[in-house]
Write a protein that holds these residues in place. Structure first.
Motif, short mmCIF file in Angstrom:
data_model
loop_
_atom_site.label_atom_id
_atom_site.label_comp_id
_atom_site.label_asym_id
_atom_site.label_seq_id
_atom_site.Cartn_x
_atom_site.Cartn_y
_atom_site.Cartn_z
N ALA A 73 0.84 -1.21 0.00
CA ALA A 73 0.00 0.00 0.00
C ALA A 73 0.86 1.25 0.00
CB ALA A 73 -0.93 -0.02 1.21
N TYR A 74 1.94 1.25 0.78
CA TYR A 74 2.88 2.37 0.75
C TYR A 74 3.44 2.56 -0.66
CZ TYR A 74 3.56 3.59 5.73
OH TYR A 74 3.41 4.06 7.01
N GLU A 75 3.84 1.47 -1.29
CA GLU A 75 4.40 1.56 -2.64
C GLU A 75 3.35 2.07 -3.63
OE1 GLU A 75 6.97 1.72 -5.59
OE2 GLU A 75 7.63 0.98 -3.62
N PHE A 76 2.11 1.63 -3.48
CA PHE A 76 1.03 2.12 -4.34
C PHE A 76 0.90 3.63 -4.20
CE2 PHE A 76 -3.36 3.45 -4.92
CZ PHE A 76 -3.71 2.86 -6.13
N ALA A 77 0.97 4.13 -2.97
CA ALA A 77 0.85 5.57 -2.72
C ALA A 77 1.98 6.34 -3.39
CB ALA A 77 0.85 5.85 -1.21
N ILE A 78 3.17 5.75 -3.41
CA ILE A 78 4.33 6.38 -4.03
C ILE A 78 4.22 6.38 -5.55
CG2 ILE A 78 6.83 6.16 -4.38
CD1 ILE A 78 6.93 4.99 -1.49
N GLN A 79 3.85 5.23 -6.11
CA GLN A 79 3.81 5.06 -7.57
C GLN A 79 2.59 5.73 -8.22
OE1 GLN A 79 5.84 0.57 -7.78
NE2 GLN A 79 4.00 1.03 -8.93
N SER A 80 1.45 5.66 -7.53
CA SER A 80 0.19 6.08 -8.17
C SER A 80 -0.59 7.05 -7.29
CB SER A 80 -0.66 4.84 -8.47
OG SER A 80 0.06 3.89 -9.23
N PRO A 81 0.00 8.21 -6.97
CA PRO A 81 -0.66 9.14 -6.04
C PRO A 81 -2.01 9.63 -6.54
CG PRO A 81 1.19 10.19 -7.16
CD PRO A 81 1.29 8.73 -7.45
N LYS A 82 -2.19 9.75 -7.86
CA LYS A 82 -3.45 10.24 -8.39
C LYS A 82 -4.57 9.20 -8.30
CE LYS A 82 -1.35 13.56 -11.57
NZ LYS A 82 -1.21 13.99 -12.99
N ARG A 83 -4.20 7.94 -8.04
CA ARG A 83 -5.20 6.88 -7.93
C ARG A 83 -5.63 6.64 -6.48
NH1 ARG A 83 -4.96 3.78 -12.70
NH2 ARG A 83 -7.03 3.09 -12.07
N LEU A 84 -5.02 7.39 -5.56
CA LEU A 84 -5.23 7.16 -4.13
C LEU A 84 -6.08 8.25 -3.50
CD1 LEU A 84 -4.48 5.56 -1.52
CD2 LEU A 84 -2.48 7.07 -1.33
N GLY A 85 -7.07 7.82 -2.70
CA GLY A 85 -7.84 8.76 -1.90
C GLY A 85 -7.19 8.89 -0.53
N LYS A 86 -7.49 7.95 0.36
CA LYS A 86 -6.87 7.90 1.68
C LYS A 86 -6.15 6.56 1.83
CE LYS A 86 -10.15 10.97 4.03
NZ LYS A 86 -11.11 11.12 5.16
N LEU A 87 -5.16 6.55 2.72
CA LEU A 87 -4.32 5.37 2.90
C LEU A 87 -4.39 4.90 4.35
CD1 LEU A 87 -2.09 3.49 1.67
CD2 LEU A 87 -0.42 5.20 2.42
N VAL A 88 -4.59 3.60 4.54
CA VAL A 88 -4.60 3.01 5.89
C VAL A 88 -3.51 1.94 5.96
CG1 VAL A 88 -5.92 1.76 7.63
CG2 VAL A 88 -7.08 3.43 6.13
N ILE A 89 -2.63 2.08 6.91
CA ILE A 89 -1.53 1.13 7.11
C ILE A 89 -1.72 0.48 8.47
CG2 ILE A 89 0.96 0.85 7.30
CD1 ILE A 89 0.08 1.73 4.52
N ILE A 90 -1.87 -0.85 8.46
CA ILE A 90 -2.10 -1.58 9.71
C ILE A 90 -0.89 -2.46 10.02
CG2 ILE A 90 -3.63 -3.14 10.97
CD1 ILE A 90 -5.84 -2.37 9.00
N SER A 91 -0.21 -2.19 11.11
CA SER A 91 0.93 -2.97 11.59
C SER A 91 1.91 -3.27 10.46
CB SER A 91 0.44 -4.28 12.23
OG SER A 91 1.46 -4.85 13.03
N SER A 92 2.43 -2.21 9.88
CA SER A 92 3.35 -2.37 8.75
C SER A 92 4.33 -1.21 8.72
CB SER A 92 2.56 -2.44 7.44
OG SER A 92 3.41 -2.76 6.35
N THR A 93 5.32 -1.33 7.83
CA THR A 93 6.36 -0.33 7.71
C THR A 93 6.83 -0.24 6.27
OG1 THR A 93 8.63 0.25 8.40
CG2 THR A 93 8.06 -2.09 8.36
N TYR A 94 7.43 0.89 5.93
CA TYR A 94 7.92 1.07 4.56
C TYR A 94 9.37 0.63 4.39
CZ TYR A 94 10.48 5.27 6.03
OH TYR A 94 11.35 6.15 6.65
N LYS A 95 9.97 0.13 5.49
CA LYS A 95 11.36 -0.33 5.42
C LYS A 95 11.58 -1.44 6.43
CE LYS A 95 12.87 3.33 8.61
NZ LYS A 95 13.82 4.48 8.81
N SER A 96 12.50 -2.34 6.10
CA SER A 96 12.72 -3.50 6.97
C SER A 96 13.22 -3.08 8.35
CB SER A 96 13.71 -4.48 6.32
OG SER A 96 14.87 -3.82 5.87
N THR A 97 13.96 -1.97 8.44
CA THR A 97 14.45 -1.53 9.74
C THR A 97 13.34 -0.88 10.58
OG1 THR A 97 15.22 0.53 8.70
CG2 THR A 97 16.84 -1.23 9.03
#
Length: 290
Positions: free
Chosen positions: A135-159
């Motif tokens: 979902a994070y990657e989708f927001a980065i790649q396709s911002p015009k296709r996104l309304g709101k973003l919900v991230i549940i127990s996740s991260t954009y990087k392994s660290t």
């Protein structure tokens, strides 16, 4: 000893999932999708299910899971007011195994292809765990296709995970999943059950590989973001706070404007148990997505 400890924790999580799955499967027997099928994407195909009517909401499940296992209790409630589009990512559930290399970018593009097929110009997107990273990657790649973003127990990087979690990823073995709820869910719907081990190996290799979608990319996300985490879900909360700041949060709202992004830390919850808190998560989703 450390490896055994990590493996034991994973097994405990699997047992907890078994409890959740038993209730979800009973619920799913009463709830049928209005539409379902496959979409040709990037040399393979992806399975989707659609429930309800209204503004589109795309759901992306966690690793080794299916739509029902991850979202079965939430879909009927969300579908009362939304058009819910649930997707099974490469190799998961109904979606066939593919030798295509797993990458966040490719899987996020698969989501775009499903939206194109269903003629959905833009949608809110919610992702749990592995699905949250997509979902994070989708927001980065396709911002015009996104309304709101919900991230549940996740991260954009392994660290963004605590060291114990990354160590567990590195030490996962296919035999860990023998007689597991994940295996049972896979066998129930997979188009080719003989691909179970290759699928596990592909996913485990992906989980063990370090990744980072980029601090600069996260800070450029303009859509409102809701982050939901358990207080003991394996995420590094210092890194999580930094992520929230990148998204415009962590301000003194009394001195200015309330940030459009939100952060919810649910007490006394781990990574798996968090998804069993249906009423809590539904309350956050409904409040934020409205």
């Amino acid at each position: 000893m450390k490896n055994l400890f990590n493996t034991s924790n994973i097994l405990k999580s699997l047992l907890l999932i078994a409890v959740v799955v038993s209730s979800v499967s009973r619920l799913n027997a009463q709830v049928k999708p209005a539409d379902s099928g496959y979409v040709p994407v990037n040399g393979t195909k992806v399975y989707y299910e659609v429930y309800g009517n209204g503004k589109p909401l795309v759901l992306l499940h966690g690793a080794f899971m299916t739509i029902g296992m991850n979202w079965g209790e939430l879909v009927p409630e969300l579908a009362k007011t939304r058009k819910v589009i649930a997707i099974e990512l490469q190799g998961h559930g109904h979606t066939p195994y593919s030798e295509r290399k797993l990458s966040h970018s490719t899987l996020a593009n698969d989501v775009v292809k499903v939206m194109d097929y269903l003629k959905v110009d833009s949608a809110d997107v919610a992702g749990y765990s592995f699905g949250g990273a997509i979902a994070y990657e989708f927001a980065i790649q396709s911002p015009k296709r996104l309304g709101k973003l919900v991230i549940i127990s996740s991260t954009y990087k392994s660290t963004g995970w605590l060291p114990e979690i990354n160590n567990a990823f590195k030490n996962m073995k296919p035999e860990l999943f023998e007689n597991s709820p994940m295996k049972a869910a896979y066998d129930a719907v997979a188009p080719d059950k003989t691909k179970w081990i290759p699928f596990l190996e592909q996913m485990m290799a992906s989980a063990a590989a370090p990744f980072d979608l980029g601090e600069a990319n996260i800070s450029k996300i303009t859509a409102p973001v809701l982050i939901i985490a358990g207080d003991n879900d394996g995420l590094d909360k210092i890194e999580l706070a930094k992520t929230y700041q990148l998204l415009g949060g962590g301000k003194v709202a009394d001195f200015g404007v309330m940030p459009k992004s939100q952060l919810a830390i649910v007490p006394a919850q781990g990574h798996v148990s968090l998804m069993a808190q249906t009423k809590t998560i539904l309350g956050y989703l409904n409040g934020f997505l409205k």
